[in-house]
Design a protein around this motif. Sequence first.
Motif, mmCIF file in Angstrom:
data_model
loop_
_atom_site.group_PDB
_atom_site.id
_atom_site.type_symbol
_atom_site.label_atom_id
_atom_site.label_comp_id
_atom_site.label_asym_id
_atom_site.label_seq_id
_atom_site.Cartn_x
_atom_site.Cartn_y
_atom_site.Cartn_z
ATOM 1 N N HIS A 1 -67.165 70.959 84.222
ATOM 2 C CA HIS A 1 -67.368 72.406 84.073
ATOM 3 C C HIS A 1 -68.811 72.769 84.441
ATOM 4 N N ALA A 2 -69.195 72.410 85.647
ATOM 5 C CA ALA A 2 -70.572 72.648 86.083
ATOM 6 C C ALA A 2 -70.915 74.132 86.127
ATOM 7 N N GLY A 3 -69.934 74.996 86.322
ATOM 8 C CA GLY A 3 -70.199 76.423 86.406
ATOM 9 C C GLY A 3 -70.111 77.162 85.089
ATOM 10 N N ASN A 4 -69.778 76.481 84.004
ATOM 11 C CA ASN A 4 -69.633 77.119 82.703
ATOM 12 C C ASN A 4 -70.968 77.047 81.958
ATOM 13 N N VAL A 5 -71.568 78.199 81.723
ATOM 14 C CA VAL A 5 -72.892 78.233 81.096
ATOM 15 C C VAL A 5 -72.847 77.666 79.684
ATOM 16 N N LYS A 6 -71.825 78.020 78.914
ATOM 17 C CA LYS A 6 -71.759 77.574 77.532
ATOM 18 C C LYS A 6 -71.610 76.057 77.437
ATOM 19 N N VAL A 7 -70.783 75.490 78.310
ATOM 20 C CA VAL A 7 -70.627 74.033 78.297
ATOM 21 C C VAL A 7 -71.948 73.357 78.632
ATOM 22 N N GLN A 8 -72.659 73.875 79.638
ATOM 23 C CA GLN A 8 -73.922 73.272 80.027
ATOM 24 C C GLN A 8 -74.970 73.410 78.925
ATOM 25 N N GLU A 9 -74.988 74.572 78.284
ATOM 26 C CA GLU A 9 -75.959 74.779 77.207
ATOM 27 C C GLU A 9 -75.724 73.809 76.052
#
Length: 886
Positions: A257-265
């Motif tokens: 999920h490279a484009g998901n901000v919440k997952v990256q955060e």
Amino acid sequence: MSTRDLTPKDVAGSSHVATAERAIAAMRQAPRRALAQCKGCRELADAASRASGAGDRGREEMEERCGVVAAVLRAMRGHPDAAAVQAQACRALTGMTGAAANRPRAAALGALEAVVAAMRAHAASQEVQHAGCEALWNIAFSNAPNQARAVEHGGVDVIVSAMAAHPWTAAVQEAGCGALWAIASGGRDVQAAAAGKGAARAVVAAMRLHQQVAGVQTNGCGALRRLVGAGRGNGNGNGGGVERGAIDAIVAAMTTHAGNVKVQEQGCSVLASVTAGGDLNTEAIERRWGVIGAVLAAMIAHRSAATVQEQGCCALLNITGCAANRAAAAERGAVDAIVAAMRAHPTVAGVQDYGCGALQNIAVLAANRPLVAARGAIEAVVAAMRAFASSSGVQEYACGALRNATSGSAENQARASAAGALDAVVAAMAAHPTAAKVQEQGCAALANITAARAARAAAEATALDAAVERVAAALGPSSSAVVAQFGCQALRNCAEGGPRCRLRVAALGGVAAVARAMRAHPQAAGVQQEACWALWELALHESNHATAADAGAAQLIVAAVRAHSRQPTLLQYGCCALAALAAVTDTAAAEIRTLAADLCAGQTPAQGTADESDVSCSVFVRALGDSLARRLCARCAAARCVCARTMCCAPRTCTAAHRGICADCCGVHRAFRCDTCAEVSGGDAWVCGACAERCHAGHTLSPAFVMPFPSCLCADPRCAAEAEAAAVAVAAAASTATAPAAEAEKEAADISVTAESDVVSPDARAECMWVGKLEAEVYGLRRAIAQLLVTHRQQLQCIDEQQREHSRMIDAHRQLREENAGLVSEVTELQEEFERLKHADASAPLCEVCCKPPVFTCARCARAHYCSRVCQKAHWPTHKAQCARV
């Protein structure tokens, strides 16, 4: 108040209240009918969902005026075996506790215990488990008492059981991860208790089974952020194995999920938590999972997301705490990512704080410092210090970053000075006088920044004066040894700018500050060494001798040399400083002569020992004793220097009778080694800068740090003639030691060994000293450039090899992605088949019409099951024939 006077929000709230009143009235009329209770709870859940559009106030008004939570709990307690009632009631509680004010009220009425009981009674029902997890999520959200109560009354246990019983139901896993995230957001005790009940393992399992579901990954990352590390060492089996499984799941989630901000955060925050504290080997983590690459990918893909940048910088700060990871982080572009984050979010304190900390760690490695400066990190750090002057955390990390980036690099020191680092560090130390770390890192940064002449030239005189004043203020009786050591070094660097700088440093309290540092830390060899060196530099200006005498500098140096007589470097600096101060008073000279005699006796190596440092110290102290025993060399007192215009070279030039240090300049700490003379004589040939020009033109010279004092071994006849004449002068001075000092000076002045032009002014001598130092630095820079060229070629070869390896890894990654896609499709097919078989094999009876759990059967045949009279009447035309045959 009429409807006409209501605002739209009030109208919406009133409609929800009316709906709730009607539903609760219907539930009260039929308290024993499960169907009525189920319908009422569903209407209340829908009304609470619609009220959420008007904010918390709508749901708070529903609770205040209608008592929705109490009505729902009556339904749950009245029909504990009705799964549909329990599911709809949990939905209603989820909606009502979405308002913060309703959470403590619901907990006081026993909502949490009722949800736990429903989930335990209906473990096989997906609807109950899903709704129950969501209810627990809202009840525990941002409410510390409810979080502790959830752990105490089995909330974590039922959530973990629900996730284990329904592993393939994404909705249950997502709600379960969210509920665990909310509960584990409590204190350390709550987190440890939840981790001990297997919460982290359940979250990791959910993330592995549902990699494609963003909600599961987001909530899972949030839960692991709180759970990972909480159970270390508690004996519950939630140790490194779970943490390693969490890292695996997190990296997979961030990649998928490279484009998901919440997952990256949340992923970056978990990696920061896992690598904090040093319990796990961060080098092994990076080598196995490549967490640096995952963090940098998140930061690059979401540059505008401040939370991602903040957590990414925090993760890099922890990961680069390991020495092996610093080089890897720099090679993969960590410096670029950090600087870009700091520039993109200049007003976010977390980004600036963690960014400066990560740069501090990366700059520890000397090979990374040119890259740190080239990418603009120094300027970014200075900007952060100016923007967050009141934050001690930002100032501490920023001073540390400047300290490491400018260590041993003249180019970085000049760049930092040009960027205003001196002013920023001085302001930080002034704003946080009680922050020990800020003072330590600030003094160290000032010491490094002012080390190079180019850096001092780039800084304004006012900035250097402010730096001296701030360092002098920091060197108090209560300052730490680190502050004292680097503070003395900073003062010495500022004094090396020439006679004017020495006078300014002393005038601004530099001598008194060094004396305070020596008194505060008599047993710290590093402090005493730097202090002696600073006093030596300051004593080169005759106007500072009175200030040094008032501060008791000679007595402090004597005490330092006595206490640390086995430290060769400290002994050298102390003796040089003493020789420079010997002309202050007769009392000081007498103390120094006594010290020299004691040191000569104490430094004589024992018979049969071969301690090289002891031998060198003994030779040096004996030379000092020979010089000080005659008070001052008659030749030096008259002409200030024997062969060179900047220093007195011993022992060849001045002969054995004049082994000493010039009372005017006391030598320079940077000198040359004449490789040509050393090859002829078979030993080291040390020469000063002026001797290198006069006597060693065309020879091969190497810059060297003098240890012990340099000896000029040149064979120039002029030096030999001067040495012979100097020996005669010294002998004459020794024979008339009781004569007045003026008479000895007159005799020395009559010696015509050198021309009158050899007698130079103090400013000219200082200029000659700088020439010698600059020559040494130029030669050293040439050698460093040659070494850098060799290193550059090697790095180019390594880069080519890394590019080839990168291409191979890309091909392998593409193959793995293709294989993974095939496996995902197979798993999806298996999941669908599993669901179909599970429902096909179910033996539990269902309602003939709506397939809900039945409440009663047909009274005549007892074979048809129904959930309500409505379904029975609807099915009677079809069932009538079958029932008649029975």
